[in-house]
Design an enzyme around this catalytic site. Structure first.
Site, PDB file in Angstrom:
ATOM      1  N   LYS A 125     -14.860  -1.937   5.726  1.00 54.16           N
ATOM      2  CA  LYS A 125     -14.078  -1.875   6.979  1.00 54.16           C
ATOM      3  C   LYS A 125     -14.681  -2.792   8.046  1.00 54.16           C
ATOM      4  O   LYS A 125     -13.945  -3.416   8.821  1.00 54.16           O
ATOM      5  CB  LYS A 125     -13.990  -0.434   7.497  1.00 54.16           C
ATOM      6  CG  LYS A 125     -13.158   0.493   6.620  1.00 54.16           C
ATOM      7  CD  LYS A 125     -11.757  -0.043   6.365  1.00 54.16           C
ATOM      8  CE  LYS A 125     -10.838   0.975   5.719  1.00 54.16           C
ATOM      9  NZ  LYS A 125      -9.595   0.370   5.189  1.00 54.16           N
TER      10      LYS A 125
ATOM     11  N   SER B 212       1.270   8.204   1.851  1.00 52.02           N
ATOM     12  CA  SER B 212       0.658   6.926   2.253  1.00 52.02           C
ATOM     13  C   SER B 212       1.077   6.524   3.663  1.00 52.02           C
ATOM     14  O   SER B 212       2.258   6.648   4.035  1.00 52.02           O
ATOM     15  CB  SER B 212       1.109   5.793   1.321  1.00 52.02           C
ATOM     16  OG  SER B 212       0.729   6.042   0.007  1.00 52.02           O
ATOM     17  N   ILE B 213       0.117   5.981   4.399  1.00 51.71           N
ATOM     18  CA  ILE B 213       0.441   5.496   5.748  1.00 51.71           C
ATOM     19  C   ILE B 213       1.501   4.395   5.639  1.00 51.71           C
ATOM     20  O   ILE B 213       2.452   4.354   6.417  1.00 51.71           O
ATOM     21  CB  ILE B 213      -0.840   4.998   6.461  1.00 51.71           C
ATOM     22  CG1 ILE B 213      -1.828   6.164   6.614  1.00 51.71           C
ATOM     23  CG2 ILE B 213      -0.510   4.390   7.817  1.00 51.71           C
ATOM     24  CD1 ILE B 213      -3.229   5.775   7.059  1.00 51.71           C
TER      25      ILE B 213
ATOM     26  N   GLY C 203       0.750  -1.266   0.000  1.00 52.73           N
ATOM     27  CA  GLY C 203       0.000   0.000   0.000  1.00 52.73           C
ATOM     28  C   GLY C 203       0.774   1.306   0.000  1.00 52.73           C
ATOM     29  O   GLY C 203       0.169   2.364   0.153  1.00 52.73           O
TER      30      GLY C 203
ATOM     31  N   TYR D  86     -18.729   7.938   3.361  1.00 55.19           N
ATOM     32  CA  TYR D  86     -17.758   6.830   3.270  1.00 55.19           C
ATOM     33  C   TYR D  86     -18.384   5.642   2.534  1.00 55.19           C
ATOM     34  O   TYR D  86     -17.727   4.643   2.287  1.00 55.19           O
ATOM     35  CB  TYR D  86     -17.323   6.457   4.686  1.00 55.19           C
ATOM     36  CG  TYR D  86     -15.958   5.814   4.801  1.00 55.19           C
ATOM     37  CD1 TYR D  86     -14.807   6.466   4.378  1.00 55.19           C
ATOM     38  CD2 TYR D  86     -15.826   4.549   5.359  1.00 55.19           C
ATOM     39  CE1 TYR D  86     -13.561   5.873   4.504  1.00 55.19           C
ATOM     40  CE2 TYR D  86     -14.573   3.950   5.492  1.00 55.19           C
ATOM     41  CZ  TYR D  86     -13.455   4.614   5.062  1.00 55.19           C
ATOM     42  OH  TYR D  86     -12.223   4.022   5.192  1.00 55.19           O
TER      43      TYR D  86
ATOM     44  N   TYR E   8     -11.194   2.046   9.737  1.00 53.55           N
ATOM     45  CA  TYR E   8     -11.723   3.388  10.014  1.00 53.55           C
ATOM     46  C   TYR E   8     -13.025   3.251  10.787  1.00 53.55           C
ATOM     47  O   TYR E   8     -13.760   2.264  10.611  1.00 53.55           O
ATOM     48  CB  TYR E   8     -11.946   4.145   8.686  1.00 53.55           C
ATOM     49  CG  TYR E   8     -12.427   5.552   8.889  1.00 53.55           C
ATOM     50  CD1 TYR E   8     -11.674   6.456   9.640  1.00 53.55           C
ATOM     51  CD2 TYR E   8     -13.638   5.984   8.354  1.00 53.55           C
ATOM     52  CE1 TYR E   8     -12.124   7.751   9.855  1.00 53.55           C
ATOM     53  CE2 TYR E   8     -14.083   7.279   8.559  1.00 53.55           C
ATOM     54  CZ  TYR E   8     -13.331   8.146   9.318  1.00 53.55           C
ATOM     55  OH  TYR E   8     -13.777   9.425   9.529  1.00 53.55           O
TER      56      TYR E   8
ATOM     57  N   ILE F 257      -4.542  -1.267   2.244  1.00 48.72           N
ATOM     58  CA  ILE F 257      -5.144  -1.266   0.906  1.00 48.72           C
ATOM     59  C   ILE F 257      -6.614  -0.874   1.002  1.00 48.72           C
ATOM     60  O   ILE F 257      -7.369  -1.465   1.778  1.00 48.72           O
ATOM     61  CB  ILE F 257      -5.036  -2.682   0.294  1.00 48.72           C
ATOM     62  CG1 ILE F 257      -3.562  -3.077   0.118  1.00 48.72           C
ATOM     63  CG2 ILE F 257      -5.788  -2.758  -1.039  1.00 48.72           C
ATOM     64  CD1 ILE F 257      -3.342  -4.534  -0.274  1.00 48.72           C
TER      65      ILE F 257
HETATM   66  P1  NAI Z   1      -3.176   5.449  -0.075  1.00 45.35           P
HETATM   67  O1  NAI Z   1      -4.043   5.860  -1.230  1.00 45.35           O
HETATM   68  O2  NAI Z   1      -1.830   6.019  -0.005  1.00 45.35           O
HETATM   69  O3  NAI Z   1      -3.100   3.854   0.016  1.00 45.35           O
HETATM   70  C1  NAI Z   1      -4.079   2.969  -0.506  1.00 45.35           C
HETATM   71  C2  NAI Z   1      -3.309   1.889  -1.237  1.00 45.35           C
HETATM   72  O4  NAI Z   1      -4.142   0.821  -1.697  1.00 45.35           O
HETATM   73  C3  NAI Z   1      -2.575   2.432  -2.483  1.00 45.35           C
HETATM   74  O5  NAI Z   1      -1.188   2.208  -2.364  1.00 45.35           O
HETATM   75  C4  NAI Z   1      -3.188   1.632  -3.620  1.00 45.35           C
HETATM   76  O6  NAI Z   1      -2.310   1.447  -4.714  1.00 45.35           O
HETATM   77  C5  NAI Z   1      -3.519   0.330  -2.880  1.00 45.35           C
HETATM   78  N1  NAI Z   1      -4.415  -0.521  -3.668  1.00 45.35           N
HETATM   79  C6  NAI Z   1      -5.614  -0.191  -4.227  1.00 45.35           C
HETATM   80  N2  NAI Z   1      -6.104  -1.240  -4.919  1.00 45.35           N
HETATM   81  C7  NAI Z   1      -5.206  -2.262  -4.773  1.00 45.35           C
HETATM   82  C8  NAI Z   1      -5.158  -3.604  -5.250  1.00 45.35           C
HETATM   83  N3  NAI Z   1      -6.133  -4.126  -6.017  1.00 45.35           N
HETATM   84  N4  NAI Z   1      -4.083  -4.383  -4.919  1.00 45.35           N
HETATM   85  C9  NAI Z   1      -3.079  -3.888  -4.151  1.00 45.35           C
HETATM   86  N5  NAI Z   1      -3.082  -2.612  -3.667  1.00 45.35           N
HETATM   87  C10 NAI Z   1      -4.131  -1.811  -3.983  1.00 45.35           C
HETATM   88  O7  NAI Z   1      -4.023   5.875   1.221  1.00 45.35           O
HETATM   89  P2  NAI Z   1      -3.870   5.524   2.776  1.00 45.35           P
HETATM   90  O8  NAI Z   1      -4.737   6.512   3.466  1.00 45.35           O
HETATM   91  O9  NAI Z   1      -2.451   5.393   3.148  1.00 45.35           O
HETATM   92  O10 NAI Z   1      -4.628   4.117   2.874  1.00 45.35           O
HETATM   93  C11 NAI Z   1      -4.076   2.983   3.497  1.00 45.35           C
HETATM   94  C12 NAI Z   1      -5.131   2.279   4.340  1.00 45.35           C
HETATM   95  O11 NAI Z   1      -5.475   3.102   5.459  1.00 45.35           O
HETATM   96  C13 NAI Z   1      -6.438   1.975   3.598  1.00 45.35           C
HETATM   97  O12 NAI Z   1      -6.930   0.721   4.008  1.00 45.35           O
HETATM   98  C14 NAI Z   1      -7.344   3.074   4.124  1.00 45.35           C
HETATM   99  O13 NAI Z   1      -8.710   2.755   4.008  1.00 45.35           O
HETATM  100  C15 NAI Z   1      -6.879   3.138   5.569  1.00 45.35           C
HETATM  101  N6  NAI Z   1      -7.302   4.320   6.312  1.00 45.35           N
HETATM  102  C16 NAI Z   1      -7.081   5.559   5.795  1.00 45.35           C
HETATM  103  C17 NAI Z   1      -7.551   6.676   6.455  1.00 45.35           C
HETATM  104  C18 NAI Z   1      -7.382   8.037   5.850  1.00 45.35           C
HETATM  105  O14 NAI Z   1      -8.082   8.964   6.275  1.00 45.35           O
HETATM  106  N7  NAI Z   1      -6.484   8.226   4.910  1.00 45.35           N
HETATM  107  C19 NAI Z   1      -8.249   6.576   7.769  1.00 45.35           C
HETATM  108  C20 NAI Z   1      -8.371   5.217   8.249  1.00 45.35           C
HETATM  109  C21 NAI Z   1      -7.920   4.143   7.528  1.00 45.35           C
END
Ligand code: NAI
Length: 273
Positions: free
Chosen positions: A167, A21-22, A15, A160, A150, A95
């Site tokens: 989630k 990205s986290i 991810g 959402y 989340y 992801i």
């Molecule tokens: P991000 O957009 O940087 O990361 C999401 C990742 O999922 C990306 O790297 C993307 O390429 C990957 N991805 C999407 N489809 C995929 C697939 N088919 N196969 C493999 N990888 C795939 O955003 P973020 O915020 O770092 O998200 C990481 C996690 O944190 C997610 O699960 C998100 O729901 C969760 N999260 C995020 C929050 C926020 O406010 N940003 C709050 C709480 C949880």
């Protein structure tokens, strides 16, 4: 600040799309704490190429994998063990993707094909990862798997949309697979429920700025930043949390247990107390 908490540990981090990205922050912290790992992301996401920078910084090989494809995941887990020279101690699932959110669909008009895709990408993929790990006996004893969740899993946040159900499913998978892997291999499985965070996935949600501001003003500690989330992940990969499993762990500055705050009262009344 690093204290070699993950010295000798190896794993997979999914991810990391860009510096926001986290997972990107988790990778940097794991590297600083002495871990070795493979980075993975969807082949499409890799085309942007930013992950190469992280790979160099962390000396981490990249294995592309669409997290919905069992074949890709099988290659990922066998490839990671090969490259890292043995079984794994940790896996990060970071992801999430919803076409319904991307296309601005409201909750009453969701496209059901996309809905299923949301569940597959954002929740079932965690089950698939753990199932592949189990079949390949890829985990060392006392390993740790973490996925990011989340609070919309527990409470209604209409913007959402279908990600709320994704989630809820993700957290349920962590409990069920946590029970199974705990018995089989002493492996723990948890989700971290993170504050709204300004990333590509986060800011793609309509009304995100309002979510973000509201949560920040309600939480006594303010929203938890991505770096702090990465620290929490490191603690869950470390030996300091060996008996924490099947939990959804709130990492939200106190948001989930706060009723109202002075800041919200001020916002509503327009008055300073
Ligand atoms: P991000 O957009 O940087 O990361 C999401 C990742 O999922 C990306 O790297 C993307 O390429 C990957 N991805 C999407 N489809 C995929 C697939 N088919 N196969 C493999 N990888 C795939 O955003 P973020 O915020 O770092 O998200 C990481 C996690 O944190 C997610 O699960 C998100 O729901 C969760 N999260 C995020 C929050 C926020 O406010 N940003 C709050 C709480 C949880």
């Amino acid at each position: 600040m690093a204290s070699n908490l993950l010295a000798g540990k190896v794993g997979i981090i999914s991810g990391a799309l860009n510096e926001e990205s986290i997972a990107w922050k988790v990778a940097l912290k794991c590297h600083a704490e002495g871990a070795r790992f493979v980075l993975t992301n969807a082949p499409l996401a890799m085309r942007m190429g930013e992950i190469n920078k992280l790979s160099e910084q962390c000396n981490a090989p990249i294995i592309p994998a669409d997290a919905t494809s069992m074949e890709d995941l099988e290659n990922l887990f066998s490839g990671a063990q090969e490259q890292l020279g043995g079984k794994l101690d940790f896996v990060l699932h970071s992801i999430g993707m919803s076409a319904n959110i991307r296309k601005g669909k409201h909750y009453g008009e969701l496209n059901y094909e996309w809905y299923q895709k949301t569940l597959d990408v954002s929740a079932l993929s965690f089950h698939k990862m753990l199932a592949v790990a189990e079949k390949q006996d890829a985990f060392n004893e006392w390993g740790s798997a973490v996925a990011l969740s989340y609070i919309a899993a527990q409470r209604a946040f209409l913007d959402y949309t279908d990600m709320s159900q994704a989630k809820a499913m993700l957290e349920s998978i962590a409990r069920s697979y946590g029970q199974r892997l705990g018995k089989l291999k002493k492996v723990r499985v948890n989700t971290i429920s993170q504050s709204p965070t300004k990333t590509t996935a986060g800011t793609g949600i309509s009304g995100f700025d309002a979510f973000y501001e509201y949560a920040d003003r309600l939480s006594p500690l303010g929203n938890a930043p991505a770096e702090a989330c990465a620290d929490y992940v490191v603690s869950l990969f470390s030996d300091l949390t060996r008996y924490v499993t099947m939990q959804n762990l709130m990492h939200d500055g106190g948001f989930s247990t706060t009723g109202i705050s002075e800041e919200i009262v001020e916002l509503v009344t327009g008055a300073k107390s």
